[in-house]
Design a protein around this motif. Structure first.
Motif, PDB file in Angstrom:
ATOM      1  N   LEU A 172      13.733  -7.579   1.304  1.00  0.00           N
ATOM      2  CA  LEU A 172      14.145  -6.273   0.777  1.00  0.00           C
ATOM      3  C   LEU A 172      13.792  -6.136  -0.699  1.00  0.00           C
ATOM      4  O   LEU A 172      13.341  -5.066  -1.140  1.00  0.00           O
ATOM      5  CB  LEU A 172      15.643  -6.067   1.002  1.00  0.00           C
ATOM      6  N   ARG A 173      13.951  -7.207  -1.471  1.00  0.00           N
ATOM      7  CA  ARG A 173      13.611  -7.160  -2.893  1.00  0.00           C
ATOM      8  C   ARG A 173      12.135  -6.859  -3.085  1.00  0.00           C
ATOM      9  O   ARG A 173      11.748  -6.010  -3.887  1.00  0.00           O
ATOM     10  CB  ARG A 173      13.981  -8.470  -3.580  1.00  0.00           C
ATOM     11  N   LEU A 174      11.275  -7.549  -2.351  1.00  0.00           N
ATOM     12  CA  LEU A 174       9.841  -7.320  -2.466  1.00  0.00           C
ATOM     13  C   LEU A 174       9.464  -5.908  -2.040  1.00  0.00           C
ATOM     14  O   LEU A 174       8.664  -5.240  -2.697  1.00  0.00           O
ATOM     15  CB  LEU A 174       9.065  -8.338  -1.630  1.00  0.00           C
ATOM     16  N   ALA A 175      10.020  -5.455  -0.928  1.00  0.00           N
ATOM     17  CA  ALA A 175       9.708  -4.098  -0.458  1.00  0.00           C
ATOM     18  C   ALA A 175      10.105  -3.063  -1.507  1.00  0.00           C
ATOM     19  O   ALA A 175       9.352  -2.129  -1.790  1.00  0.00           O
ATOM     20  CB  ALA A 175      10.406  -3.830   0.868  1.00  0.00           C
ATOM     21  N   MET A 176      11.272  -3.232  -2.098  1.00  0.00           N
ATOM     22  CA  MET A 176      11.718  -2.291  -3.127  1.00  0.00           C
ATOM     23  C   MET A 176      10.858  -2.405  -4.380  1.00  0.00           C
ATOM     24  O   MET A 176      10.505  -1.395  -4.986  1.00  0.00           O
ATOM     25  CB  MET A 176      13.192  -2.520  -3.441  1.00  0.00           C
ATOM     26  N   GLU A 177      10.528  -3.627  -4.768  1.00  0.00           N
ATOM     27  CA  GLU A 177       9.693  -3.831  -5.956  1.00  0.00           C
ATOM     28  C   GLU A 177       8.351  -3.122  -5.823  1.00  0.00           C
ATOM     29  O   GLU A 177       7.819  -2.579  -6.791  1.00  0.00           O
ATOM     30  CB  GLU A 177       9.480  -5.321  -6.194  1.00  0.00           C
ATOM     31  N   TRP A 188       0.827  -1.212   0.000  1.00  0.00           N
ATOM     32  CA  TRP A 188       0.000   0.000   0.000  1.00  0.00           C
ATOM     33  C   TRP A 188       0.859   1.257   0.000  1.00  0.00           C
ATOM     34  O   TRP A 188       1.933   1.300   0.601  1.00  0.00           O
ATOM     35  CB  TRP A 188      -0.911   0.006   1.222  1.00  0.00           C
ATOM     36  N   ASN A 189       0.347   2.272  -0.646  1.00  0.00           N
ATOM     37  CA  ASN A 189       0.906   3.629  -0.624  1.00  0.00           C
ATOM     38  C   ASN A 189       2.420   3.668  -0.813  1.00  0.00           C
ATOM     39  O   ASN A 189       3.165   4.072   0.082  1.00  0.00           O
ATOM     40  CB  ASN A 189       0.506   4.344   0.669  1.00  0.00           C
ATOM     41  N   PRO A 190       2.908   3.258  -1.990  1.00  0.00           N
ATOM     42  CA  PRO A 190       4.358   3.289  -2.240  1.00  0.00           C
ATOM     43  C   PRO A 190       4.956   4.665  -1.934  1.00  0.00           C
ATOM     44  O   PRO A 190       4.343   5.698  -2.206  1.00  0.00           O
ATOM     45  CB  PRO A 190       4.466   2.978  -3.737  1.00  0.00           C
ATOM     46  N   ALA A 191       6.151   4.650  -1.330  1.00  0.00           N
ATOM     47  CA  ALA A 191       6.877   5.863  -0.934  1.00  0.00           C
ATOM     48  C   ALA A 191       6.041   6.739  -0.001  1.00  0.00           C
ATOM     49  O   ALA A 191       6.228   7.954   0.055  1.00  0.00           O
ATOM     50  CB  ALA A 191       7.324   6.659  -2.161  1.00  0.00           C
ATOM     51  N   ALA A 207      -2.797  -7.411  -4.211  1.00  0.00           N
ATOM     52  CA  ALA A 207      -3.074  -8.683  -4.883  1.00  0.00           C
ATOM     53  C   ALA A 207      -1.819  -9.211  -5.581  1.00  0.00           C
ATOM     54  O   ALA A 207      -1.553 -10.417  -5.557  1.00  0.00           O
ATOM     55  CB  ALA A 207      -4.218  -8.520  -5.878  1.00  0.00           C
ATOM     56  N   LEU A 208      -1.030  -8.327  -6.173  1.00  0.00           N
ATOM     57  CA  LEU A 208       0.226  -8.749  -6.807  1.00  0.00           C
ATOM     58  C   LEU A 208       1.223  -9.262  -5.768  1.00  0.00           C
ATOM     59  O   LEU A 208       1.895 -10.272  -5.984  1.00  0.00           O
ATOM     60  CB  LEU A 208       0.838  -7.597  -7.598  1.00  0.00           C
ATOM     61  N   LEU A 209       1.328  -8.567  -4.638  1.00  0.00           N
ATOM     62  CA  LEU A 209       2.218  -9.010  -3.563  1.00  0.00           C
ATOM     63  C   LEU A 209       1.786 -10.380  -3.054  1.00  0.00           C
ATOM     64  O   LEU A 209       2.613 -11.287  -2.905  1.00  0.00           O
ATOM     65  CB  LEU A 209       2.241  -7.984  -2.426  1.00  0.00           C
ATOM     66  N   VAL A 210       0.496 -10.548  -2.801  1.00  0.00           N
ATOM     67  CA  VAL A 210      -0.026 -11.831  -2.312  1.00  0.00           C
ATOM     68  C   VAL A 210       0.279 -12.939  -3.315  1.00  0.00           C
ATOM     69  O   VAL A 210       0.700 -14.039  -2.934  1.00  0.00           O
ATOM     70  CB  VAL A 210      -1.542 -11.732  -2.022  1.00  0.00           C
TER      71      VAL A 210
END
Length: 157
Positions: A114-119, A56-59, A73-76
């Motif tokens: 970290l990869r997922l969080a950055m993505e 949610w709410n990137p940056a 939904a993409l993350l899940v």
């Protein structure tokens, strides 16, 4: 990967560290706090590593519920495809002024977290090893004005 445009990284890290986090296990919310051990969570759902992640709410820029739900939904889908154990969780301001859903994931290695969080364009993520205090990982270079908060780390790709 998204480029983060943060106006005041120190203020953002301070807000993230002060936020209330919780994970829901069998209908019970278990609190998480940066700098404190998650004793109840770790006893209830043993794992070697844990992380709190959201799409949610990137940056930390507000987006519509529709955009946030699509990102979630993409993350899940990625977590499920990787066979990652996940539980519903949330973060909120200490006074309840904002609330954001996310996921507590168990057993996911640090590089993948970290990869997922950055993505997903996140400015920060919580992660920790079992038996250790919850850490806040800010996904940007450490600003010169940053204090030496013990459980906040500044990570760059």
């Amino acid at each position: 990967m998204r480029e983060l445009q943060i106006v005041d990284a120190v203020e953002l890290a301070t807000a993230y560290a002060a936020a209330d986090y919780a994970v829901v296990l069998d209908g019970d919310p278990l609190p998480l706090r940066v700098g404190e051990r998650a004793i109840d969570l770790e006893a209830y759902a043993p794992a070697a590593r844990y992380a709190f992640i959201t799409a949610w709410n990137p940056a930390s820029q507000p987006r519509s519920d529709t955009a946030n739900e699509a990102a979630d939904a993409l993350l899940v889908a990625q977590l499920d495809a990787a066979g990652v154990v996940r539980h519903p969780a949330w973060a909120q301001g200490p006074l309840g002024e904002w609330r954001e859903p996310g996921w507590l994931v168990a057993g996911l290695d640090e590089a993948s977290v970290l990869r997922l969080a950055m993505e997903f364009g996140q400015a920060g993520v919580l992660d920790w090893n079992a038996g250790e205090p919850v850490r806040l990982r800010m996904l940007m270079p450490r600003p010169h004005a940053a204090n030496g908060a013990t459980h906040t780390e500044w990570v760059t790709a």
